[in-house]
Design a protein around this motif. Structure first.
Motif, PDB file in Angstrom:
ATOM      1  N   HIS A  84      61.824  55.065  31.517  1.00  0.00           N
ATOM      2  CA  HIS A  84      61.379  56.453  31.431  1.00  0.00           C
ATOM      3  C   HIS A  84      62.105  57.369  32.412  1.00  0.00           C
ATOM      4  O   HIS A  84      61.837  58.560  32.459  1.00  0.00           O
ATOM      5  CB  HIS A  84      59.873  56.537  31.666  1.00  0.00           C
ATOM      6  CG  HIS A  84      59.105  55.620  30.768  1.00  0.00           C
ATOM      7  ND1 HIS A  84      58.978  55.820  29.411  1.00  0.00           N
ATOM      8  CD2 HIS A  84      58.448  54.467  31.034  1.00  0.00           C
ATOM      9  CE1 HIS A  84      58.270  54.844  28.883  1.00  0.00           C
ATOM     10  NE2 HIS A  84      57.941  54.006  29.838  1.00  0.00           N
ATOM     11  N   SER A 117      68.012  62.884  34.555  1.00  0.00           N
ATOM     12  CA  SER A 117      67.880  61.475  34.215  1.00  0.00           C
ATOM     13  C   SER A 117      68.823  61.154  33.062  1.00  0.00           C
ATOM     14  O   SER A 117      68.724  61.738  31.984  1.00  0.00           O
ATOM     15  CB  SER A 117      66.436  61.178  33.805  1.00  0.00           C
ATOM     16  OG  SER A 117      66.350  59.928  33.174  1.00  0.00           O
ATOM     17  N   PRO A 154      62.711  62.390  43.534  1.00  0.00           N
ATOM     18  CA  PRO A 154      62.084  61.414  42.628  1.00  0.00           C
ATOM     19  C   PRO A 154      62.489  59.962  42.867  1.00  0.00           C
ATOM     20  O   PRO A 154      62.064  59.079  42.128  1.00  0.00           O
ATOM     21  CB  PRO A 154      62.590  61.869  41.254  1.00  0.00           C
ATOM     22  CG  PRO A 154      63.934  62.455  41.537  1.00  0.00           C
ATOM     23  CD  PRO A 154      63.780  63.142  42.875  1.00  0.00           C
ATOM     24  N   ASN A 155      63.280  59.710  43.881  1.00  0.00           N
ATOM     25  CA  ASN A 155      63.854  58.382  44.072  1.00  0.00           C
ATOM     26  C   ASN A 155      62.863  57.398  44.670  1.00  0.00           C
ATOM     27  O   ASN A 155      62.057  57.745  45.521  1.00  0.00           O
ATOM     28  CB  ASN A 155      65.086  58.486  44.963  1.00  0.00           C
ATOM     29  CG  ASN A 155      66.071  59.479  44.415  1.00  0.00           C
ATOM     30  OD1 ASN A 155      65.855  60.670  44.539  1.00  0.00           O
ATOM     31  ND2 ASN A 155      67.123  59.011  43.796  1.00  0.00           N
ATOM     32  N   ARG A 156      63.026  56.150  44.239  1.00  0.00           N
ATOM     33  CA  ARG A 156      62.238  55.048  44.793  1.00  0.00           C
ATOM     34  C   ARG A 156      63.194  54.057  45.441  1.00  0.00           C
ATOM     35  O   ARG A 156      64.301  53.844  44.958  1.00  0.00           O
ATOM     36  CB  ARG A 156      61.461  54.344  43.695  1.00  0.00           C
ATOM     37  CG  ARG A 156      60.386  55.210  43.103  1.00  0.00           C
ATOM     38  CD  ARG A 156      59.477  54.397  42.203  1.00  0.00           C
ATOM     39  NE  ARG A 156      58.650  55.329  41.465  1.00  0.00           N
ATOM     40  CZ  ARG A 156      58.351  55.200  40.201  1.00  0.00           C
ATOM     41  NH1 ARG A 156      58.793  54.164  39.514  1.00  0.00           N
ATOM     42  NH2 ARG A 156      57.599  56.083  39.605  1.00  0.00           N
ATOM     43  N   LYS A 167      67.086  59.707  29.910  1.00  0.00           N
ATOM     44  CA  LYS A 167      66.320  60.676  29.115  1.00  0.00           C
ATOM     45  C   LYS A 167      67.209  61.666  28.366  1.00  0.00           C
ATOM     46  O   LYS A 167      66.722  62.385  27.508  1.00  0.00           O
ATOM     47  CB  LYS A 167      65.403  61.496  30.025  1.00  0.00           C
ATOM     48  CG  LYS A 167      64.237  60.752  30.595  1.00  0.00           C
ATOM     49  CD  LYS A 167      63.422  61.737  31.411  1.00  0.00           C
ATOM     50  CE  LYS A 167      62.218  61.131  32.046  1.00  0.00           C
ATOM     51  NZ  LYS A 167      61.493  62.129  32.854  1.00  0.00           N
ATOM     52  N   GLU A 193      61.881  57.600  35.668  1.00  0.00           N
ATOM     53  CA  GLU A 193      60.960  58.164  36.657  1.00  0.00           C
ATOM     54  C   GLU A 193      61.265  57.731  38.090  1.00  0.00           C
ATOM     55  O   GLU A 193      60.596  58.155  39.013  1.00  0.00           O
ATOM     56  CB  GLU A 193      59.517  57.766  36.314  1.00  0.00           C
ATOM     57  CG  GLU A 193      59.069  58.171  34.924  1.00  0.00           C
ATOM     58  CD  GLU A 193      58.984  59.678  34.739  1.00  0.00           C
ATOM     59  OE1 GLU A 193      58.638  60.374  35.713  1.00  0.00           O
ATOM     60  OE2 GLU A 193      59.266  60.150  33.625  1.00  0.00           O
ATOM     61  N   ASP A 194      62.268  56.878  38.297  1.00  0.00           N
ATOM     62  CA  ASP A 194      62.492  56.302  39.620  1.00  0.00           C
ATOM     63  C   ASP A 194      63.741  56.807  40.322  1.00  0.00           C
ATOM     64  O   ASP A 194      64.010  56.439  41.450  1.00  0.00           O
ATOM     65  CB  ASP A 194      62.552  54.782  39.517  1.00  0.00           C
ATOM     66  CG  ASP A 194      63.501  54.330  38.425  1.00  0.00           C
ATOM     67  OD1 ASP A 194      64.425  55.102  38.071  1.00  0.00           O
ATOM     68  OD2 ASP A 194      63.313  53.225  37.924  1.00  0.00           O
ATOM     69  N   ASP A 238      63.320  52.104  35.410  1.00  0.00           N
ATOM     70  CA  ASP A 238      62.379  51.978  34.304  1.00  0.00           C
ATOM     71  C   ASP A 238      62.953  52.729  33.107  1.00  0.00           C
ATOM     72  O   ASP A 238      63.858  53.541  33.231  1.00  0.00           O
ATOM     73  CB  ASP A 238      60.982  52.474  34.687  1.00  0.00           C
ATOM     74  CG  ASP A 238      60.929  53.959  34.989  1.00  0.00           C
ATOM     75  OD1 ASP A 238      61.674  54.736  34.370  1.00  0.00           O
ATOM     76  OD2 ASP A 238      60.120  54.357  35.838  1.00  0.00           O
TER      77      ASP A 238
END
Length: 175
Positions: A64, A80, A152-154, A83, A66-67, A62
């Protein structure tokens, strides 16, 4: 002068040659190599890595960050890349997934553990998991399941259980 032209050389110039001054920029080290970014200081590190240096292991998830797909190590800490603007990287040491293996080509222990535990689904999230795992192992050499679950990983492929085993294997902890 005629001899130079006969040999296909450009004619000699008369006068002084003034070298162009060194361009201002942002100096950083990526995977052990020095680079100077002379473009937009607000460019996100992710685009510099992927579009300028052609290091495509770090992914965009994403916008942002976040993933966990876009994680890299900056001065040894996972951050990140989407970011982080280039302006904040003056003198930084950046390590991407491409820079994890040792100079002799041998894999980082966590990379080997991912292979041993078959902790790779489609592979899109794997670079981020590796970076986050290395950061975690640096902070907590014997992580718990809870520590790993806080990363924070998806992953949409469902390899989280195998990732947990791989991180513990690299730490020398029985999964």
């Amino acid at each position: 002068m005629q001899q130079a032209q006969a040999q296909g050389l450009p004619p000699a110039t008369t006068g002084d040659i003034t070298p162009e001054p060194v361009r201002e920029g942002i100096d950083l080290i990526v995977n052990g190599e020095r680079f100077r970014h002379t473009g937009d200081p607000l460019m996100p590190l992710l685009w510099y890595l992927r579009d300028v240096l052609r290091l495509t292991g770090t992914k965009l998830g994403d916008a942002h960050g976040e993933d966990g797909y876009d994680l890299v190590l900056v001065n040894g800490k996972a951050v990140s890349a989407i970011k982080r603007p280039m302006a904040k990287l003056v003198g930084a040491r950046v390590t991407t997934v491409e820079g994890l293996a040792h100079a002799d080509g041998s894999l980082h222990p966590l990379q080997q553990a991912f292979i041993d535990e078959d902790a790779i689904g489609c592979g899109y999230c794997t670079p981020g998991w590796l970076i986050a795992g290395i950061d975690l192992l640096t902070r907590k050499p014997k992580p718990t399941d809870e520590d790993i679950d806080k990363l924070p990983n998806r992953c949409r492929c469902g390899v989280q259980t195998r990732v947990r085993r791989a991180i513990k294997r690299a730490a020398g902890v029985k999964a």
